[in-house]
Design a protein around this motif. Structure first.
Motif, PDB file in Angstrom:
ATOM      1  N   ALA A  46      31.145  37.704  36.939  1.00 21.67           N
ATOM      2  CA  ALA A  46      30.464  37.764  38.236  1.00 21.67           C
ATOM      3  C   ALA A  46      31.070  36.761  39.213  1.00 21.67           C
ATOM      4  CB  ALA A  46      28.969  37.513  38.058  1.00 21.67           C
ATOM      5  N   ILE A  47      31.413  35.572  38.721  1.00 20.18           N
ATOM      6  CA  ILE A  47      32.027  34.546  39.574  1.00 20.18           C
ATOM      7  C   ILE A  47      33.409  35.003  40.040  1.00 20.18           C
ATOM      8  CG2 ILE A  47      32.942  32.186  39.599  1.00 20.18           C
ATOM      9  CD1 ILE A  47      30.694  31.536  37.526  1.00 20.18           C
ATOM     10  N   PHE A  48      34.183  35.564  39.115  1.00 22.35           N
ATOM     11  CA  PHE A  48      35.533  36.024  39.442  1.00 22.35           C
ATOM     12  C   PHE A  48      35.474  37.209  40.412  1.00 22.35           C
ATOM     13  CE2 PHE A  48      36.384  33.232  36.081  1.00 22.35           C
ATOM     14  CZ  PHE A  48      37.737  33.050  35.918  1.00 22.35           C
ATOM     15  N   VAL A  49      34.543  38.121  40.181  1.00 25.25           N
ATOM     16  CA  VAL A  49      34.389  39.300  41.035  1.00 25.25           C
ATOM     17  C   VAL A  49      33.996  38.876  42.449  1.00 25.25           C
ATOM     18  CG1 VAL A  49      32.866  41.295  41.442  1.00 25.25           C
ATOM     19  CG2 VAL A  49      33.937  40.954  39.205  1.00 25.25           C
ATOM     20  N   GLU A  50      33.099  37.904  42.554  1.00 26.72           N
ATOM     21  CA  GLU A  50      32.673  37.422  43.872  1.00 26.72           C
ATOM     22  C   GLU A  50      33.871  36.901  44.665  1.00 26.72           C
ATOM     23  OE1 GLU A  50      29.904  33.934  45.822  1.00 26.72           O
ATOM     24  OE2 GLU A  50      29.474  34.589  43.783  1.00 26.72           O
ATOM     25  N   GLY A  51      34.750  36.164  43.997  1.00 23.50           N
ATOM     26  CA  GLY A  51      35.945  35.651  44.673  1.00 23.50           C
ATOM     27  C   GLY A  51      36.849  36.776  45.165  1.00 23.50           C
ATOM     28  N   GLY A  66      38.555  40.234  49.787  1.00 22.56           N
ATOM     29  CA  GLY A  66      38.964  41.601  50.084  1.00 22.56           C
ATOM     30  C   GLY A  66      40.086  42.094  49.187  1.00 22.56           C
ATOM     31  N   VAL A  67      40.111  41.580  47.946  1.00 21.41           N
ATOM     32  CA  VAL A  67      41.160  41.945  46.994  1.00 21.41           C
ATOM     33  C   VAL A  67      40.611  42.977  46.016  1.00 21.41           C
ATOM     34  CG1 VAL A  67      42.549  41.055  45.077  1.00 21.41           C
ATOM     35  CG2 VAL A  67      42.363  39.740  47.185  1.00 21.41           C
ATOM     36  N   GLU A  68      41.355  44.050  45.829  1.00 28.48           N
ATOM     37  CA  GLU A  68      40.970  45.079  44.864  1.00 28.48           C
ATOM     38  C   GLU A  68      41.051  44.488  43.460  1.00 28.48           C
ATOM     39  OE1 GLU A  68      42.416  49.487  43.301  1.00 28.48           O
ATOM     40  OE2 GLU A  68      43.488  48.544  44.960  1.00 28.48           O
ATOM     41  N   PHE A  69      40.098  44.865  42.596  1.00 26.05           N
ATOM     42  CA  PHE A  69      40.073  44.314  41.243  1.00 26.05           C
ATOM     43  C   PHE A  69      39.556  45.348  40.258  1.00 26.05           C
ATOM     44  CE2 PHE A  69      35.889  43.656  42.930  1.00 26.05           C
ATOM     45  CZ  PHE A  69      35.046  43.906  41.858  1.00 26.05           C
ATOM     46  N   ALA A  77      45.634  33.597  41.838  1.00 21.93           N
ATOM     47  CA  ALA A  77      45.862  35.050  41.793  1.00 21.93           C
ATOM     48  C   ALA A  77      45.249  35.746  42.997  1.00 21.93           C
ATOM     49  CB  ALA A  77      45.297  35.623  40.497  1.00 21.93           C
ATOM     50  N   ILE A  78      44.054  35.351  43.381  1.00 19.27           N
ATOM     51  CA  ILE A  78      43.404  35.970  44.535  1.00 19.27           C
ATOM     52  C   ILE A  78      44.206  35.697  45.799  1.00 19.27           C
ATOM     53  CG2 ILE A  78      41.374  35.874  46.041  1.00 19.27           C
ATOM     54  CD1 ILE A  78      39.675  35.542  43.488  1.00 19.27           C
ATOM     55  N   ALA A  79      44.644  34.451  45.968  1.00 20.18           N
ATOM     56  CA  ALA A  79      45.430  34.111  47.158  1.00 20.18           C
ATOM     57  C   ALA A  79      46.735  34.905  47.194  1.00 20.18           C
ATOM     58  CB  ALA A  79      45.716  32.605  47.172  1.00 20.18           C
TER      59      ALA A  79
END
Length: 171
Positions: free
Chosen positions: A71-76, A81-84, A26-28
């Protein structure tokens, strides 16, 4: 290059390897599309037989545990540089995922799958249930290639776009 039409992805979060695989994907993809990622967790309904203070304690403990996982997901997301956004709801997991995707106007749900093919055939799986009932596309991320951190060329060949490099320490 931004891909048209994708603005928001919902990613169900729990403490499983399959959720981490979905997060990396998802981040990619969000980075490629310029999309926002909704990190979502649903905690199950708690029996009415448990006292209100007991229910509150269970919810608090669940949220504490989820805070560490988020916290792990937010760090990724931050690293890429992805808005979340983080969203936590109460309810049956499949129903809550589908409702959250609708409530947050998501273009796609990206989730992992656990494997266990024989059990899935008999019982069904969360990803099967969500994909059958969702009004938006559901991408189910299966096993990754040998590199296991989404930065190798095998992943690029499989996914048809370049995953975000160096996310392995955030996984």
């Amino acid at each position: 290059m931004k891909l048209p039409g994708f603005k928001t992805f919902l990613v169900p979060v729990n403490n499983s390897e399959s959720a981490r695989r979905a997060k990396r994907y998802a981040i990619a993809l969000a980075k490629q599309c310029g999309a926002k990622v909704i990190l979502f967790h649903a905690h199950d309904l708690i029996s009415g037989r448990i006292s209100p203070s007991g229910r509150e304690m269970i919810i608090r403990k669940n949220l504490e545990e989820m805070g560490k996982i988020f916290a792990i997901f937010v760090e990724g997301c931050r690293e890429a540089g992805v808005e979340f956004e983080i969203v936590v709801e109460q309810g049956t997991t499949s129903d809550a995922i589908i409702k959250a995707a609708s409530d947050h106007d998501c273009d796609m749900i990206i989730m992992g799958t656990q494997g266990h093919a024989s059990a899935r055939k008999i019982l069904g799986s969360l990803s099967d249930t969500v994909s059958k009932q969702s009004s938006v596309p559901v991408v189910v991320v299966g096993e990754e290639c040998e590199c296991s951190n989404s930065c190798g060329t095998s992943c690029q060949n499989k996914w048809r776009f370049a995953p975000v490099p160096n996310l392995q320490h955030a996984c």
